[in-house]
Design a protein around this motif. Structure first.
Motif, PDB file in Angstrom:
ATOM      1  N   GLY A  13       0.485  -6.266  12.749  1.00  0.00           N
ATOM      2  CA  GLY A  13      -0.827  -5.722  13.086  1.00  0.00           C
ATOM      3  C   GLY A  13      -1.712  -5.816  11.857  1.00  0.00           C
ATOM      4  N   THR A  14      -2.304  -4.714  11.471  1.00  0.00           N
ATOM      5  CA  THR A  14      -3.149  -4.699  10.273  1.00  0.00           C
ATOM      6  C   THR A  14      -2.406  -4.150   9.065  1.00  0.00           C
ATOM      7  N   THR A  15      -1.134  -3.869   9.238  1.00  0.00           N
ATOM      8  CA  THR A  15      -0.379  -3.172   8.181  1.00  0.00           C
ATOM      9  C   THR A  15       0.479  -4.135   7.374  1.00  0.00           C
ATOM     10  N   GLU A  16       0.230  -4.174   6.067  1.00  0.00           N
ATOM     11  CA  GLU A  16       1.051  -4.933   5.145  1.00  0.00           C
ATOM     12  C   GLU A  16       2.207  -4.043   4.710  1.00  0.00           C
ATOM     13  N   PHE A  17       3.409  -4.629   4.645  1.00  0.00           N
ATOM     14  CA  PHE A  17       4.568  -3.824   4.246  1.00  0.00           C
ATOM     15  C   PHE A  17       5.464  -4.629   3.321  1.00  0.00           C
ATOM     16  N   PHE A  18       6.345  -3.906   2.608  1.00  0.00           N
ATOM     17  CA  PHE A  18       7.232  -4.510   1.623  1.00  0.00           C
ATOM     18  C   PHE A  18       8.644  -3.952   1.834  1.00  0.00           C
ATOM     19  N   ILE A  19       9.590  -4.844   2.068  1.00  0.00           N
ATOM     20  CA  ILE A  19      10.969  -4.436   2.323  1.00  0.00           C
ATOM     21  C   ILE A  19      11.789  -4.609   1.052  1.00  0.00           C
ATOM     22  N   THR A  20      12.446  -3.528   0.614  1.00  0.00           N
ATOM     23  CA  THR A  20      13.218  -3.574  -0.624  1.00  0.00           C
ATOM     24  C   THR A  20      14.360  -2.569  -0.558  1.00  0.00           C
ATOM     25  N   THR A  21      14.975  -2.296  -1.694  1.00  0.00           N
ATOM     26  CA  THR A  21      15.984  -1.236  -1.786  1.00  0.00           C
ATOM     27  C   THR A  21      15.659  -0.352  -2.987  1.00  0.00           C
ATOM     28  N   MET A  22      16.081   0.904  -2.890  1.00  0.00           N
ATOM     29  CA  MET A  22      15.980   1.828  -4.018  1.00  0.00           C
ATOM     30  C   MET A  22      17.348   2.461  -4.220  1.00  0.00           C
ATOM     31  N   ARG A  72      29.609   4.697   5.248  1.00  0.00           N
ATOM     32  CA  ARG A  72      28.283   5.245   5.561  1.00  0.00           C
ATOM     33  C   ARG A  72      27.209   4.158   5.542  1.00  0.00           C
ATOM     34  N   PHE A  73      26.273   4.322   6.437  1.00  0.00           N
ATOM     35  CA  PHE A  73      25.156   3.381   6.494  1.00  0.00           C
ATOM     36  C   PHE A  73      24.077   3.967   7.389  1.00  0.00           C
ATOM     37  N   PHE A  74      22.825   3.760   7.042  1.00  0.00           N
ATOM     38  CA  PHE A  74      21.754   4.043   7.982  1.00  0.00           C
ATOM     39  C   PHE A  74      20.585   3.107   7.739  1.00  0.00           C
ATOM     40  N   ASN A  75      19.625   3.125   8.667  1.00  0.00           N
ATOM     41  CA  ASN A  75      18.552   2.136   8.613  1.00  0.00           C
ATOM     42  C   ASN A  75      17.485   2.509   7.586  1.00  0.00           C
ATOM     43  N   VAL A 160      19.648   2.018  -0.939  1.00  0.00           N
ATOM     44  CA  VAL A 160      19.096   2.458   0.342  1.00  0.00           C
ATOM     45  C   VAL A 160      17.927   1.539   0.692  1.00  0.00           C
ATOM     46  N   ALA A 161      17.922   1.018   1.902  1.00  0.00           N
ATOM     47  CA  ALA A 161      16.830   0.131   2.337  1.00  0.00           C
ATOM     48  C   ALA A 161      15.549   0.929   2.525  1.00  0.00           C
ATOM     49  N   VAL A 162      14.447   0.376   2.020  1.00  0.00           N
ATOM     50  CA  VAL A 162      13.153   1.064   2.079  1.00  0.00           C
ATOM     51  C   VAL A 162      12.075   0.072   2.508  1.00  0.00           C
ATOM     52  N   ILE A 163      11.170   0.530   3.362  1.00  0.00           N
ATOM     53  CA  ILE A 163       9.976  -0.241   3.717  1.00  0.00           C
ATOM     54  C   ILE A 163       8.772   0.501   3.156  1.00  0.00           C
ATOM     55  N   PHE A 164       8.092  -0.111   2.186  1.00  0.00           N
ATOM     56  CA  PHE A 164       6.905   0.506   1.589  1.00  0.00           C
ATOM     57  C   PHE A 164       5.646   0.111   2.362  1.00  0.00           C
ATOM     58  N   ILE A 165       4.756   1.078   2.542  1.00  0.00           N
ATOM     59  CA  ILE A 165       3.435   0.841   3.128  1.00  0.00           C
ATOM     60  C   ILE A 165       2.395   1.429   2.185  1.00  0.00           C
ATOM     61  N   LYS A 166       1.343   0.675   1.919  1.00  0.00           N
ATOM     62  CA  LYS A 166       0.253   1.205   1.093  1.00  0.00           C
ATOM     63  C   LYS A 166      -0.580   2.205   1.898  1.00  0.00           C
ATOM     64  N   HIS A 167      -1.048   3.217   1.239  1.00  0.00           N
ATOM     65  CA  HIS A 167      -1.855   4.247   1.902  1.00  0.00           C
ATOM     66  C   HIS A 167      -3.314   3.788   1.965  1.00  0.00           C
ATOM     67  N   GLU A 168      -3.682   3.162   3.090  1.00  0.00           N
ATOM     68  CA  GLU A 168      -5.058   2.690   3.234  1.00  0.00           C
ATOM     69  C   GLU A 168      -6.007   3.826   3.583  1.00  0.00           C
ATOM     70  N   SER A 169      -5.551   4.698   4.498  1.00  0.00           N
ATOM     71  CA  SER A 169      -6.367   5.862   4.874  1.00  0.00           C
ATOM     72  C   SER A 169      -5.443   6.906   5.487  1.00  0.00           C
ATOM     73  N   THR A 170      -5.824   8.166   5.348  1.00  0.00           N
ATOM     74  CA  THR A 170      -5.020   9.244   5.908  1.00  0.00           C
ATOM     75  C   THR A 170      -4.928   9.107   7.419  1.00  0.00           C
ATOM     76  N   GLN A 171      -6.019   8.690   8.060  1.00  0.00           N
ATOM     77  CA  GLN A 171      -6.030   8.545   9.516  1.00  0.00           C
ATOM     78  C   GLN A 171      -5.005   7.506   9.970  1.00  0.00           C
ATOM     79  N   LYS A 172      -4.955   6.381   9.259  1.00  0.00           N
ATOM     80  CA  LYS A 172      -4.024   5.319   9.649  1.00  0.00           C
ATOM     81  C   LYS A 172      -2.575   5.754   9.430  1.00  0.00           C
ATOM     82  N   ILE A 173      -2.304   6.397   8.301  1.00  0.00           N
ATOM     83  CA  ILE A 173      -0.941   6.843   8.011  1.00  0.00           C
ATOM     84  C   ILE A 173      -0.500   7.896   9.005  1.00  0.00           C
ATOM     85  N   ARG A 174      -1.407   8.804   9.369  1.00  0.00           N
ATOM     86  CA  ARG A 174      -1.080   9.809  10.377  1.00  0.00           C
ATOM     87  C   ARG A 174      -0.739   9.149  11.710  1.00  0.00           C
ATOM     88  N   LYS A 175      -1.489   8.104  12.060  1.00  0.00           N
ATOM     89  CA  LYS A 175      -1.237   7.405  13.323  1.00  0.00           C
ATOM     90  C   LYS A 175       0.140   6.755  13.308  1.00  0.00           C
TER      91      LYS A 175
END
Length: 405
Positions: A13-22, A72-75, A160-175
């Motif tokens: 969609g309009t959301t850029e994301f980054f898949i990594t591990t921490m 142990r494992f989770f998504n 642990v697998a992590v998907i990062f999303i940048k905070h573009e706006s509070t409204q979008k993150i809430r959605k």
């Protein structure tokens, strides 16, 4: 200090994301739960419910799983980088040149996510897993109280697998937060019983189903915990699960720990069912009927809740020293289990004929059955049983049903 994460970049969609591990230790230190997201005063009631942490589940289910299960494992957790100014993505292609153009094209999503420090990060999805990691690694909950003495600090170093999303706006993150939680569908009880490898009651329940087991596959409904009027199964896998809990409640079995001698517990449960389907007259009739769905309506114990009441009655008998199953079943055969029997009206059936599926009604029915097969209740237990029976029947002159002989 800047932190470098190897990652893969994508866009949905309009959301850029980054898949990594921490590392798990960094995750619990740097990422906060959703209840700490700023501007919470504007959240709707639904959103506030979604971000409410269930510490009972974290401490009793998820953290013990992380500590005790080496498999142990989770998504992935979805993490919002709240103040993302300065966050950079450096494509691998800028430092990697291949002679093969196909490799270069395939490598284009890969690169490094650079966090320069000071970022505030919140778990949009996976906050219970995040806090369970905290308990598993430190043994402490949100109040810094020691709640898990058997914690394992070595989990700190695991990925642990992590998907990062940048905070573009509070409204979008809430959605995003709202939709992730709103449309998440938990697995059914039947699915959990079929797949669980750390719940001994689930293993016992599903082991009772099979060509060489107590029940054939076509006799047990594992897709639903109810039996409709057209359903031709004898029972449900959920019923077998709960009955296993009832019959083993005096043991030290835990839902999150499978003992090495689980067969001993299985034999106790399966032995009761094998005796019942061979010697308990209503079960024999049901199991041999070609129209079990129609016959089921004739018996209280044709319904899952009725079967649980019967098993509860048997366990009460065992807890009062009655161990002879042949004698016990002989007496149980003399009880009127008809859905029309007066004893079960109001106790297990509404005035309109609908069965009561609640635990209170089931336990009262079980105690009445146990009383009728001559369990020696104390005077106090009998007085309580009589009072409960009169109250549900709405008749303060009523006496307990006569014991069978």
């Amino acid at each position: 200090m800047a932190t470098l994460y190897p990652c893969m970049r994508g866009k949905f969609g309009t959301t850029e994301f980054f898949i990594t591990t921490m590392k798990a230790g960094d995750l619990i230190k740097d990422v906060k739960s959703a209840d700490q997201i700023p501007e919470t005063k504007d959240l709707t009631i639904e959103e506030q419910l979604q971000r409410e942490l269930r510490w009972d589940r974290i401490k009793s289910e998820i953290a013990p799983y992380l500590i005790n299960d080496k498999d142990r494992f989770f998504n992935s957790l979805i993490v919002d980088i709240y103040n993302d100014t300065g966050v950079e993505f450096e494509p691998l292609a800028s430092n990697f040149k291949a002679n093969n153009k196909l490799y270069e094209s395939a490598a284009s999503p890969f690169g490094f996510l650079i966090l320069h420090g000071g970022e505030r990060m919140f778990a949009l999805d996976g906050q219970h897993r995040l806090k369970a990691l905290q308990v598993a690694i430190t043994g402490r909950d949100n109040t810094d109280t020691l709640v898990e003495e058997g914690y394992d600090s070595s989990i700190t170093k695991e990925d642990v697998a992590v998907i990062f999303i940048k905070h573009e706006s509070t409204q979008k993150i809430r959605k995003i937060f709202n939709k992730i939680n709103k449309y998440a569908k938990p697995t059914s009880k039947g699915d959990n019983i079929i797949t669980s490898e750390d719940d001994p009651f689930a293993i016992i329940a599903r082991t009772m189903i099979g060509s060489d087991s107590v029940f054939k596959e076509n006799q047990v409904n594992w897709r639903s915990n109810t039996l409709s009027k057209t359903n031709k199964h004898f029972t449900t896998i959920g019923t077998l699960y709960e009955c296993s809990e009832i019959l083993l409640r005096k043991t030290l079995l835990s839902k999150n720990n499978v003992p090495e001698d689980i067969k001993v517990y299985y034999d106790k449960v399966s032995g009761v069912w094998e005796n019942l389907i061979r010697k308990f007259d209503p079960f024999v009739e049901l199991m041999n009927s070609t129209e079990i769905n129609k016959l089921r309506e004739s018996f209280l114990i044709g319904k899952p809740v009725g079967q649980m009441a019967l098993i509860e009655a048997i366990q009460i008998c065992k807890e009062h020293g009655i161990e002879d199953m042949d004698d016990l079943i002989s007496k149980l055969n003399k009880i009127n289990w008809s859905s029309k029997a007066d004893i079960w009206q109001e106790v297990m059936y509404e005035k309109n004929g609908r069965i009561k599926a609640n635990r209170t009604s089931r336990k009262l029915a079980a105690k009445l059955a146990a009383y009728m097969v001559s369990v020696e209740f104390t005077d106090e237990e009998k007085a309580t049983l009589l009072n409960d029976y009169r109250n549900i029947k709405g008749n303060d002159q009523l006496l307990l049903p006569d014991p069978v002989h």
